[in-house]
Design a protein around this motif. Structure first.
Motif, mmCIF file in Angstrom:
data_model
loop_
_atom_site.group_PDB
_atom_site.id
_atom_site.type_symbol
_atom_site.label_atom_id
_atom_site.label_comp_id
_atom_site.label_asym_id
_atom_site.label_seq_id
_atom_site.Cartn_x
_atom_site.Cartn_y
_atom_site.Cartn_z
ATOM 1 N N VAL A 220 0.469 -1.461 -0.090
ATOM 2 C CA VAL A 220 -0.179 -0.133 0.321
ATOM 3 C C VAL A 220 0.788 1.196 -0.017
ATOM 4 C CG1 VAL A 220 -1.797 1.622 1.479
ATOM 5 C CG2 VAL A 220 -1.657 -1.118 1.285
ATOM 6 N N ILE A 221 0.539 2.074 -0.672
ATOM 7 C CA ILE A 221 1.914 3.691 -0.978
ATOM 8 C C ILE A 221 0.325 4.828 -0.764
ATOM 9 C CG2 ILE A 221 2.849 4.963 -2.211
ATOM 10 C CD1 ILE A 221 2.777 1.314 -4.108
ATOM 11 N N SER A 222 0.786 5.473 0.271
ATOM 12 C CA SER A 222 -0.002 6.363 -0.024
ATOM 13 C C SER A 222 0.525 7.782 -0.197
ATOM 14 C CB SER A 222 -0.233 6.643 1.992
ATOM 15 O OG SER A 222 -1.074 8.081 2.007
ATOM 16 N N ASN A 223 -0.967 8.911 -0.886
ATOM 17 C CA ASN A 223 -0.008 10.400 -1.392
ATOM 18 C C ASN A 223 -0.898 10.801 -0.947
ATOM 19 O OD1 ASN A 223 -1.462 11.010 -4.390
ATOM 20 N ND2 ASN A 223 0.734 12.117 -3.232
ATOM 21 N N ALA A 224 -1.685 10.447 0.127
ATOM 22 C CA ALA A 224 -2.019 11.505 0.542
ATOM 23 C C ALA A 224 -2.087 12.656 1.997
ATOM 24 C CB ALA A 224 -3.259 10.395 1.539
ATOM 25 N N GLY A 225 -0.882 12.381 2.366
ATOM 26 C CA GLY A 225 0.411 13.636 2.946
ATOM 27 C C GLY A 225 0.480 12.340 3.940
ATOM 28 N N ILE A 226 1.561 13.171 4.777
ATOM 29 C CA ILE A 226 1.984 12.319 5.898
ATOM 30 C C ILE A 226 1.043 11.852 7.132
ATOM 31 C CG2 ILE A 226 3.505 14.180 7.118
ATOM 32 C CD1 ILE A 226 5.336 12.055 7.279
ATOM 33 N N PHE A 227 0.475 13.598 7.117
ATOM 34 C CA PHE A 227 -0.395 13.535 8.224
ATOM 35 C C PHE A 227 -1.897 13.269 8.159
ATOM 36 C CE2 PHE A 227 2.144 17.507 8.864
ATOM 37 C CZ PHE A 227 2.849 17.152 10.096
ATOM 38 N N ASN A 228 -2.592 12.714 7.240
ATOM 39 C CA ASN A 228 -3.717 12.221 6.683
ATOM 40 C C ASN A 228 -3.009 10.675 7.034
ATOM 41 O OD1 ASN A 228 -6.092 13.508 5.983
ATOM 42 N ND2 ASN A 228 -4.457 13.752 3.839
ATOM 43 N N THR A 229 -2.298 10.087 6.234
ATOM 44 C CA THR A 229 -1.831 8.912 6.678
ATOM 45 C C THR A 229 -1.307 7.981 7.622
ATOM 46 O OG1 THR A 229 -0.825 8.840 4.456
ATOM 47 C CG2 THR A 229 0.215 6.911 5.304
ATOM 48 N N TYR A 230 -0.590 8.657 8.434
ATOM 49 C CA TYR A 230 -0.269 8.374 9.789
ATOM 50 C C TYR A 230 -1.367 9.049 11.307
ATOM 51 C CZ TYR A 230 4.353 7.589 8.206
ATOM 52 O OH TYR A 230 5.643 6.641 7.733
ATOM 53 N N GLN A 231 -2.121 9.561 10.957
ATOM 54 C CA GLN A 231 -3.438 10.258 12.195
ATOM 55 C C GLN A 231 -4.452 10.290 11.662
ATOM 56 O OE1 GLN A 231 -1.703 14.223 12.307
ATOM 57 N NE2 GLN A 231 -0.301 13.973 13.508
ATOM 58 N N LYS A 232 -4.884 9.523 10.394
ATOM 59 C CA LYS A 232 -5.948 9.060 10.246
ATOM 60 C C LYS A 232 -6.590 7.907 9.497
ATOM 61 C CE LYS A 232 -7.910 13.593 9.056
ATOM 62 N NZ LYS A 232 -8.190 14.634 7.937
ATOM 63 N N THR B 218 4.317 8.095 -1.068
ATOM 64 C CA THR B 218 5.089 8.834 -1.849
ATOM 65 C C THR B 218 4.130 10.700 -2.176
ATOM 66 O OG1 THR B 218 4.945 8.618 -4.727
ATOM 67 C CG2 THR B 218 2.975 8.279 -3.314
ATOM 68 N N GLY B 219 4.651 11.233 -2.974
ATOM 69 C CA GLY B 219 4.965 12.890 -3.501
ATOM 70 C C GLY B 219 4.819 13.478 -2.357
ATOM 71 N N ILE C 282 -8.681 18.752 -1.878
ATOM 72 C CA ILE C 282 -7.254 17.383 -2.481
ATOM 73 C C ILE C 282 -7.125 17.197 -1.125
ATOM 74 C CG2 ILE C 282 -6.514 19.211 -4.307
ATOM 75 C CD1 ILE C 282 -5.094 20.998 -2.041
ATOM 76 N N GLY C 283 -7.952 16.964 -0.091
ATOM 77 C CA GLY C 283 -7.762 16.058 0.892
ATOM 78 C C GLY C 283 -6.738 16.419 1.801
ATOM 79 N N ALA C 284 -6.400 17.630 1.931
ATOM 80 C CA ALA C 284 -5.417 18.583 2.471
ATOM 81 C C ALA C 284 -6.298 19.082 4.334
ATOM 82 C CB ALA C 284 -4.825 20.014 2.102
#
Ligand SMILES: Cc1cc2nc3c(=O)[nH]c(=O)nc-3n(C[C@H](O)[C@H](O)[C@H](O)COP(=O)(O)OP(=O)(O)OC[C@H]3O[C@@H](n4cnc5c(N)ncnc54)[C@H](O)[C@@H]3O)c2cc1C
Length: 609
Positions: free
Chosen positions: A345-357, A560-561, A523-525
């Motif tokens: 699984v690769i996340s382009n959703a940003g570090i905070f979305n990925t790790y905190q959500k 990624t990203g 953009i999911g920011a």
């Protein structure tokens, strides 16, 4: 001393063997450019590619990877993996693919979200060759005017305009014409920026080399010694330019491009700043046909390898087994969760979305995850105003360039006052404004929307100013929200009418603004960030860059990203290259350079009729 040299040499040999001469598949091995096909302007036809809604029946079997998010960091990585035969599923929460590269249409006007100009796209350069390869030669680039940026400083009664030209010699020469007597300062500024820019290789290496080597380079202090990028990274832009000159307008002109990464000069690293200065030294370009062309030409490559890019697919959590290995994702389909499995699984959703959500609570609490989130912080919120105008670019005096308009030349004070002010007061005095006309940059525009034009206006705004309305329905927020938004629009428009006298109120057919909470929705920011995680000085410490890497502390989960490299189209794509390097076990940065060398002179036969 000899022992140290021995260890370094040994580590470098291991690195070179593993990443330079590795045998993993190379996505850039073949020249995949195809003859140019006719451009598609029909929106319905384009939407068949860009807006493929999530359905269980559309999820391919036996996936090799799932990518969360379809920004350039996600799609770019999807293409790299597809080019070596991997079956990839890209899942996007919004209703169309592209992330910051998506476009939307209102009242017949098409607007870009996050692409105004991209540098380094000279035909023979590695970045251009790489993008040609990643779009099978179908994405075309249109150069901007030269000067590509206009810096406007001062209040209405005393506005000073400074044109910024591209060209390694022209850039400093034209500046010298504007600032006679400052030749030494200008030459030194350019020398420093170029030297810093050349040191970026080590940032890329810290992201992809084996962790022990990265740690060795960081903790021995070798990173700063080997790369001028890291040597200058702790120095603020304000500090460096103040040493070069006492001329306040020149200091401002040296600094204006901080708007492309979002930190005021006293908080920004001269290293990041130099990357932007050098990025545009050879010119600036815009995607012909608008930003949606980027995703439009990448998605078919992912599909050809058996993958898919599906939208309206919000991932609500990443799935793990008992050994803390990522095994797939859960997607919300209405009120129901649907589970999809893949070996990575690769996340382009940003570090905070990925790790905190997206991580389960117990994994969020892992010290290695906590360490990474504590090293990063949320970046500045963005504010965009989209204007649809009646009139051609000639009638409205619009060109293929950008304006950076500042109320004063003391950027640090100016922006701090704005950001620290009360929202109602700040709304009436937006002190910095980016103005560009996407329609004037796109040679296909006149054919697509004759007699019309668009202007995009961008500034910063605090997330907290709008946070109270974040849970309202996006299409029906409260009157107070609309009132505040209107105050920003009105004050921004005043500046535009003043600087562009041919744009008058009666020409405005459509206008709306996107605030930080709009960014969260589309953009999911998480905090309405314009450029993802913060790009202040701390972001460029060697330690952070050896820690926040595509490989996460959790097996089979990657990043990624923009948050894994730097912001910007090129930065987010470098994040994809770094991530691809880890996954494919080879140095894709070097592969891209090697490919560019191979096809240095583009084959004229490949160009369309
Ligand atoms: C107003 C503006 C102007 C800009 N101008 C320029 C410019 O002129 N030149 C330039 O080079 N750069 C510019 N940038 C910056 C550049 O666009 C970005 O840095 C870059 O495109 C980011 O790419 P990314 O793939 O990392 O992230 P994004 O493009 O943000 O993609 C992340 C994607 O993940 C999706 N996502 C998030 N969470 C989930 C979830 N749970 N499930 C599914 N999907 C999810 C999001 O919806 C989004 O589509 C601009 C940005 C903005 C906002």
């Amino acid at each position: 001393m000899l022992i140290v040299v021995g260890i370094i040499s040994f580590a470098l040999v291991i690195f070179i063997l593993k990443y330079v001469f590795s045998s993993g598949p190379n996505p850039f091995e073949k020249d995949t450019r195809e003859p140019l096909k006719k451009m598609v302007h029909d929106r319905k036809q384009k939407n068949k590619v860009l807006k493929q809604g999530f359905l269980a029946s559309r999820v391919p079997d036996n996936l090799d990877a799932i990518i969360i998010g379809s920004g350039i960091g996600g799609l770019g990585l999807g293409v790299l993996l597809a080019k070596v035969g991997k079956k990839v599923l890209v899942l996007e929460q919004h209703d169309r693919a592209g992330g910051c590269c998506h476009t939307f249409t209102e009242k017949g006007f098409e607007f870009d979200v996050g692409i105004h100009y991209i540098g380094d796209l000279l035909e023979h350069k590695p970045f251009r060759c790489m993008l040609d390869s990643m779009t099978n030669g179908q994405l075309q680039w249109e150069p901007l005017e030269n000067p590509y940026d206009q810096v406007v400083l001062g209040p209405p009664e005393n506005r000073r305009k400074y044109p910024i030209y591209s060209g390694r010699t022209r850039f400093p020469e034209e500046l010298k014409k504007c600032f006679p007597g400052e030749e030494k300062a200008i030459d030194e500024y350019v020398r420093l920026a170029k030297k810093v820019g050349r040191g970026i290789w080590l940032l890329a290496m810290l992201k992809i080399c084996p962790v022990p080597l990265a740690k060795f380079l960081v903790y021995t202090g070798l990173a700063q010694r080997l790369s001028f990028f890291f040597k200058m990274a702790p120095r603020s832009l304000t500090e460096v330019v103040n040493e070069l000159t006492d001329n306040k307008d020149l200091r401002a002109v040296f600094s204006y491009i901080f708007g492309t990464y979002g930190n005021i000069p006293k908080d920004s690293s001269f290293a990041m700043h130099s990357l932007l200065v050098t990025h545009y030294l050879n010119g600036a370009w815009y995607p012909k046909g608008g930003a949606s062309e980027i995703a439009y030409h990448m998605i078919p490559i992912i599909e050809k390898a058996g993958g898919a890019v599906l939208v309206r697919a919000p991932v609500n959590r990443i799935l793990f087994n008992d050994s803390k290995e990522a095994t797939g994702v859960s997607v919300m389909k209405g009120q129901e969760e649907m589970h999809i499995h893949a070996p990575m699984v690769i996340s382009n959703a940003g570090i905070f979305n990925t790790y905190q959500k997206l991580l389960p609570k117990e994994l969020q609490a892992m010290p290695a995850i906590q360490k990474q989130t504590s090293m990063m912080k949320n970046g500045e919120g963005g504010l965009s105003v989209f204007v649809g105008l009646n009139g051609t670019k000639e009638e409205l005096g619009l060109k293929a360039d950008n304006y950076w308009i500042f109320a004063e030349n003391n950027f640090d004070e100016l922006v701090e006052k704005y950001s620290n002010g009360k929202r109602e007061e700040s709304a009436h005095k937006v002190p910095l404004l980016f103005v560009a006309s996407p329609s004037a940059k796109d040679p296909t525009w006149e054919e697509r929307s004759p007699g019309k034009s668009t202007v995009s206006l961008v500034s910063f705004a605090n997330y907290e100013w709008f946070e109270e309305w974040k849970d309202d329905k996006v299409s029906n927020r409260s009157p107070e929200y609309k009132e505040l938004k209107q105050a920003f629009i009105d004050s921004i428009l005043e500046v535009v009418f003043d600087v562009f006298p041919k744009i008058t109120r009666d020409k405005v057919e459509f206008i709306d603004a996107g605030t930080p909470i709009t960014n969260t929705h589309y953009i999911g920011a998480p905090k309405g960030e314009i450029y993802g995680a913060d790009h202040g000085i701390a972001r460029f410490s060697p330690e952070l860059n050896a820690t926040v890497r595509p490989q996460t502390p959790l097996k089979n989960l990657y990043l990624t990203g923009q948050d894994v490299f730097t912001c910007g189209f090129a930065g987010a794509l470098a994040g994809a290259l770094s991530c691809g390097s880890i996954i494919l076990n080879r140095n894709l940065h070097l592969d891209a350079i090697a490919m560019a060398k191979k096809i240095r002179f583009m084959n004229p036969k490949l160009k369309g009729e």
